[in-house]
Enzyme design. Sequence first.
Site, PDB file in Angstrom:
ATOM      1  NE  ARG A 181     -12.712 -63.113  61.739  1.00  0.00           N
ATOM      2  CZ  ARG A 181     -12.787 -64.096  60.871  1.00  0.00           C
ATOM      3  NH1 ARG A 181     -12.722 -63.853  59.582  1.00  0.00           N
ATOM      4  NH2 ARG A 181     -12.922 -65.329  61.288  1.00  0.00           N
TER       5      ARG A 181
ATOM      6  N   GLY B 192     -19.058 -68.333  63.415  1.00  0.00           N
ATOM      7  CA  GLY B 192     -19.775 -67.168  62.909  1.00  0.00           C
ATOM      8  C   GLY B 192     -21.227 -67.105  63.343  1.00  0.00           C
TER       9      GLY B 192
ATOM     10  CE  LYS C 136     -20.549 -74.641  58.208  1.00  0.00           C
ATOM     11  NZ  LYS C 136     -19.685 -73.654  58.834  1.00  0.00           N
TER      12      LYS C 136
ATOM     13  N   GLY D 245     -13.331 -71.626  61.985  1.00  0.00           N
ATOM     14  CA  GLY D 245     -12.578 -72.864  61.786  1.00  0.00           C
ATOM     15  C   GLY D 245     -11.435 -73.006  62.777  1.00  0.00           C
TER      16      GLY D 245
HETATM   17  N1  LIG Z   1     -32.362 -78.172  62.988  1.00  0.00           N
HETATM   18  C1  LIG Z   1     -31.722 -77.555  62.004  1.00  0.00           C
HETATM   19  N2  LIG Z   1     -31.984 -77.843  60.718  1.00  0.00           N
HETATM   20  C2  LIG Z   1     -31.354 -77.211  59.704  1.00  0.00           C
HETATM   21  N3  LIG Z   1     -30.412 -76.256  59.891  1.00  0.00           N
HETATM   22  C3  LIG Z   1     -30.103 -75.917  61.144  1.00  0.00           C
HETATM   23  C4  LIG Z   1     -30.739 -76.541  62.254  1.00  0.00           C
HETATM   24  N4  LIG Z   1     -30.225 -75.995  63.376  1.00  0.00           N
HETATM   25  C5  LIG Z   1     -29.319 -75.081  62.991  1.00  0.00           C
HETATM   26  N5  LIG Z   1     -29.230 -75.006  61.653  1.00  0.00           N
HETATM   27  C6  LIG Z   1     -28.396 -74.101  60.850  1.00  0.00           C
HETATM   28  O1  LIG Z   1     -27.049 -74.248  61.176  1.00  0.00           O
HETATM   29  C7  LIG Z   1     -26.353 -73.102  60.706  1.00  0.00           C
HETATM   30  C8  LIG Z   1     -25.149 -72.838  61.565  1.00  0.00           C
HETATM   31  O2  LIG Z   1     -24.350 -73.967  61.626  1.00  0.00           O
HETATM   32  P1  LIG Z   1     -22.768 -73.932  61.617  1.00  0.00           P
HETATM   33  O3  LIG Z   1     -22.358 -75.337  61.876  1.00  0.00           O
HETATM   34  O4  LIG Z   1     -22.298 -73.271  60.382  1.00  0.00           O
HETATM   35  O5  LIG Z   1     -22.443 -73.048  62.928  1.00  0.00           O
HETATM   36  P2  LIG Z   1     -21.457 -71.816  63.138  1.00  0.00           P
HETATM   37  O6  LIG Z   1     -21.714 -71.289  64.486  1.00  0.00           O
HETATM   38  O7  LIG Z   1     -21.543 -70.875  62.006  1.00  0.00           O
HETATM   39  O8  LIG Z   1     -20.044 -72.429  63.156  1.00  0.00           O
HETATM   40  P3  LIG Z   1     -18.828 -72.149  62.113  1.00  0.00           P
HETATM   41  O9  LIG Z   1     -18.593 -70.661  62.056  1.00  0.00           O
HETATM   42  O10 LIG Z   1     -17.739 -72.909  62.732  1.00  0.00           O
HETATM   43  O11 LIG Z   1     -19.293 -72.687  60.802  1.00  0.00           O
HETATM   44  C9  LIG Z   1     -27.361 -71.976  60.749  1.00  0.00           C
HETATM   45  O12 LIG Z   1     -27.441 -71.418  59.470  1.00  0.00           O
HETATM   46  C10 LIG Z   1     -28.657 -72.661  61.174  1.00  0.00           C
HETATM   47  O13 LIG Z   1     -29.770 -72.199  60.457  1.00  0.00           O
HETATM   48  O1  LIG Z   2     -13.084 -66.569  58.217  1.00  0.00           O
HETATM   49  C1  LIG Z   2     -12.276 -67.416  58.631  1.00  0.00           C
HETATM   50  O2  LIG Z   2     -12.616 -68.438  59.288  1.00  0.00           O
HETATM   51  C2  LIG Z   2     -10.812 -67.148  58.434  1.00  0.00           C
HETATM   52  O3  LIG Z   2     -10.588 -65.847  57.991  1.00  0.00           O
HETATM   53  C3  LIG Z   2     -10.184 -68.176  57.513  1.00  0.00           C
HETATM   54  O4  LIG Z   2     -10.687 -68.076  56.223  1.00  0.00           O
HETATM   55  P1  LIG Z   2     -10.581 -69.303  55.212  1.00  0.00           P
HETATM   56  O5  LIG Z   2     -11.531 -70.357  55.726  1.00  0.00           O
HETATM   57  O6  LIG Z   2     -10.937 -68.764  53.860  1.00  0.00           O
HETATM   58  O7  LIG Z   2      -9.153 -69.813  55.275  1.00  0.00           O
END
Ligand SMILES: Nc1ncnc2c1ncn2[C@@H]1O[C@H](COP(=O)(O)OP(=O)(O)OP(=O)(O)O)[C@@H](O)[C@H]1O
Ligand SMILES: O=C(O)[C@H](O)COP(=O)(O)O
Length: 395
Positions: free
Chosen positions: A38, A352, A199, A375
């Site tokens: 970032r 992430g 999520k 987000g």
């Molecule tokens: N079948 C599953 N059962 C349980 N956990 C899972 C499964 N598939 C994926 N995951 C978990 O989902 C998590 C990631 O989900 P998440 O929705 O946070 O995605 P992301 O790419 O980090 O999106 P964001 O940054 O928007 O949160 C990982 O830690 C992974 O281990």
């Molecule tokens: O890491 C993020 O998604 C941004 O920096 C926003 O952070 P926040 O969810 O704490 O507002």
Amino acid sequence: MVNKKTVKDVDLKDKKVFVRVDFNVPLNDNREITDDTRIRAALPTLQYLREQGAKLIVASHLGRPKGQFNEKYSLKPVAKRLAELLGIEVKMAPDVVGPVVEQMAQELQPGEVLLLENVRFYPEEEKNDPEFARKLARLAEIFVNDAFGAAHRAHASTAGIASYLPAVAGFLMEKEINFLSRALNNPERPFVAIIGGAKVSDKIGVIENLLGKVDALLIGGGMANTFLKAMGYETGKSLVEEDKVNLAGELMNKAKEIGVKLLLPSDVVVAPRIEAGILSKIVAVDSIPAEEMALDIGDKTSELFREEILKAKTIVWNGPMGVFEVEPFDRGTVAVAEAVAVSGALSVVGGGDSVAAVEKAGVADKITHISTGGGASLEFLEGKKLPGVEVLNDK
Ligand SMILES: Nc1ncnc2c1ncn2[C@@H]1O[C@H](COP(=O)(O)OP(=O)(O)OP(=O)(O)O)[C@@H](O)[C@H]1O
Ligand SMILES: O=C(O)[C@H](O)COP(=O)(O)O
């Protein structure tokens, strides 16, 4: 950038510029930065402002310090890293607002950089308090928002401040919005979205919005289990969001009605628990054992998804296909990452864990655009307006 002014549209010479960036980077227990993506992503804007002779007052949040000073969330490690990357001294302000900071801003010379302390040390920041926004604005003559990752937050330093200063986008903000809009609003077809992760409640809105735009939607990861349950399958001990099962069913019906291909796993990798190297097996989705959990998409599903991905001209991906942090449950995610990489499509990856997965698969350089927003990119994909963009001046 869609109708919004950018740093190219304003005279910056000798001007004090308040630049909001998203330097919310991960730190380890020794407060060392473990990923500076970032910070690097904001460099083009910061360099441009310096070259134009501006005096830079840089502001960011870091973590969630809940409105009070906390050394653990100080931006000092960031100042150090930023100085290394810019190759110049970065002055670190002891505070965010107030006479000492105003004096430091006043003394800046063209091309110099002052980094403010964490804006979230003040509760007024997240409340978008107008008086606090006015104090921030007093430090400068122009507001540049380059914090795409925080653009979904209507806070004093991302939105409120724009009431008091000319407000324009930085290059990172412009790039993020351009790629995401291109993918969403004018996609070359077929347009394929891949949604996974854990999520469900956070992302079901994204699925709803994407359904009206894509040609195919591939659902994997923990997300898929809720849909499998809606189809009446036994999901055992898998992660399922019970209160979203009905909605998942409705979305599947909607996809059928409007003729969008919604692909779910036909087979999954199951194991009794999440543990590296644990004995796992691949089963059809109608044979998930009651005592086990679905932790990845199976090989047949990877192949099915791959075929669809290879046909795509535009791809949006958010969320891994399985528990990719733990082997062997990374295989589906890696397979999908590889397919996206060779597809030749315009590809946008956000979130992430999805970004980490793309890096783990070693294909990050083959992705057209990796978003710095988690987000923020999700809310954009949901079709929501981002406050940090809305407040910028129109062209
Ligand atoms: N079948 C599953 N059962 C349980 N956990 C899972 C499964 N598939 C994926 N995951 C978990 O989902 C998590 C990631 O989900 P998440 O929705 O946070 O995605 P992301 O790419 O980090 O999106 P964001 O940054 O928007 O949160 C990982 O830690 C992974 O281990
Ligand atoms: O890491 C993020 O998604 C941004 O920096 C926003 O952070 P926040 O969810 O704490 O507002």
